[in-house]
Design an enzyme around this catalytic site. Structure first.
Site, PDB file in Angstrom:
ATOM      1  N   HIS A 180     -25.109  -1.521  61.557  1.00  8.91           N
ATOM      2  CA  HIS A 180     -24.628  -2.558  59.619  1.00  8.91           C
ATOM      3  C   HIS A 180     -25.298  -3.591  60.408  1.00  8.91           C
ATOM      4  O   HIS A 180     -25.028  -3.975  61.909  1.00  8.91           O
ATOM      5  CB  HIS A 180     -22.777  -2.879  60.281  1.00  8.91           C
ATOM      6  CG  HIS A 180     -22.502  -4.137  59.140  1.00  8.91           C
ATOM      7  ND1 HIS A 180     -21.971  -3.360  58.055  1.00  8.91           N
ATOM      8  CD2 HIS A 180     -22.614  -5.513  59.726  1.00  8.91           C
ATOM      9  CE1 HIS A 180     -21.886  -4.909  57.341  1.00  8.91           C
ATOM     10  NE2 HIS A 180     -22.177  -5.654  58.478  1.00  8.91           N
ATOM     11  N   CYS A 181     -26.172  -4.279  59.866  1.00 12.45           N
ATOM     12  CA  CYS A 181     -26.904  -5.379  60.187  1.00 12.45           C
ATOM     13  C   CYS A 181     -26.014  -6.711  59.519  1.00 12.45           C
ATOM     14  O   CYS A 181     -25.918  -6.549  58.348  1.00 12.45           O
ATOM     15  CB  CYS A 181     -28.441  -5.792  59.391  1.00 12.45           C
ATOM     16  SG  CYS A 181     -29.100  -6.530  60.119  1.00 12.45           S
TER      17      CYS A 181
END
Ligand SMILES: [Zn+2]
Ligand SMILES: [Zn+2]
Length: 348
Positions: A180-181
């Site tokens: 997850h960025c």
């Protein structure tokens, strides 16, 4: 403002940026984050309980819940860099007869990067849904090492396709989950890995192009000022050459904002360059960063959620299966840029 104050502010800003970029664009298990977590524990032992609870709540809200905050931070930093480049560097470079073609490169890259950034944010990374799960289950075979058949996600209540993972920030399972960025406020999965890779490289190219033009401008500024030939009289009455420290001080005091910007961009270029190369390597061997970390002996899907963080899968990891999903460099790359569709059944 004197040189030392300016330099102290500069170091503080660069270290803060380093901290933010390293901690929140990478992986939670990296050695850097382990060191940071240790430092946090040391600081926490001197901090009152109420302050600890407040900071934990704030950090949780910022980094473990979906929020556009880092997208705004990103746009703000980018706006500041481009404003400074346009205001100070562009005009100076035009006076030095730098061609308009060279000076327009950062702006062209900005347009390209913004488009890719938008795609990365808006594209569904490959959410596992009730409707699609039956076809998503056939995309990849289970390697029976990191991914085992018949394992369901306790939150989504759906059988996990091979290579998928539940994202706790987005609260969904994502097919071919990478990570997850927070900078794009989205998971990186099967459908947007290509945009993420291009985004990293376009950001590096932007930082590199502005750094080169700025470096060129400063070099000309030093040559024009004649500082390299300058000298001063020391306390013993001897004539001494100005030297590099004198030149650096002069540049700091003459172009403080430009030096701030250049330091930030050079740092960003090397950090993002390394990160982009790491992701390019993963694309070439058809591995996600989630799998890369798991392969190093972290919690496996089979054992999750009871396993400890330092748990090794049992039986002992089989390294011949490390690149289980690799189908050759070109086919691996094609899979990134043309993700496999659910209806496509993939042989082993
Ligand atoms: Zn899930
Ligand atoms: Zn997510």
């Amino acid at each position: 403002m004197d040189f030392l104050t300016l330099f102290a502010i500069y170091v503080a800003v660069v270290i803060t940026c380093m901290f933010l970029v390293c901690k929140y664009s990478g992986q939670p298990q990296s050695p850097f984050n382990t060191l940071l977590n240790y430092l946090f524990k040391v600081v926490a032992s001197f901090t009152p309980q109420w302050l600890q609870r407040l900071s934990q709540r704030t950090l949780h809200r910022l980094f473990h819940q979906r929020s556009n905050l880092f997208i705004y931070v990103h746009i703000l930093l980018e706006g500041a860099v481009y404003a400074e480049f346009t205001y100070e560097v562009f005009g100076f470079c035009r006076d030095m007869d730098t061609t308009l073609t060279s000076l327009s490169v950062p702006y062209v890259l900005l347009v390209v990067k913004t488009f890719i950034f938008y795609l990365c944010i808006k594209t569904d990374p490959g959410t596992v849904t009730k409707k699609k799960v039956s076809s998503q289950l056939h995309i990849y075979p289970y390697d029976r090492r990191l991914f085992h058949p018949g394992v369901s996600c306790p939150t989504c209540q759906l059988v996990k396709p091979a290579r998928s993972k539940h994202c706790r920030v987005c609260d969904r399972c994502v097919q071919r989950f990478d990570h997850h960025c927070i900078w794009v406020n989205n998971c990186i999965g099967a459908q947007n890995s290509r945009y993420f890779l291009l985004y990293l490289f376009s950001l590096c190219a932007m930082a590199g192009a502005i750094s080169l033009l700025t470096g060129d401008m400063l070099l000309h500024a030093v040559l024009r000022s004649g500082l390299l030939r300058a000298s001063y009289i020391d306390e013993y009455g001897q004539q001494q050459p100005a030297g590099p420290l004198f030149v650096v001080q002069h540049l700091f005091l003459t172009f403080p904002r430009v030096i701030f910007m250049l330091g930030f961009l050079v740092f960003l270029f090397f950090v993002l360059g390394g990160y982009a190369l790491f992701h390019a390597y993963l694309a070439l061997v058809n591995q996600t960063s989630n799998e890369w970390y798991k392969s190093r002996g972290h919690v496996c899907q089979h054992c999750h959620p009871t396993a400890a963080a330092d748990h090794l899968c049992s039986p002992v990891p089989d390294h011949s299966k490390r690149y289980y999903y690799s189908r050759g460099l070109l086919r691996n790359l094609r899979e990134i840029f043309f993700p496999l569709k659910g209806v496509q059944k993939k042989g082993n």
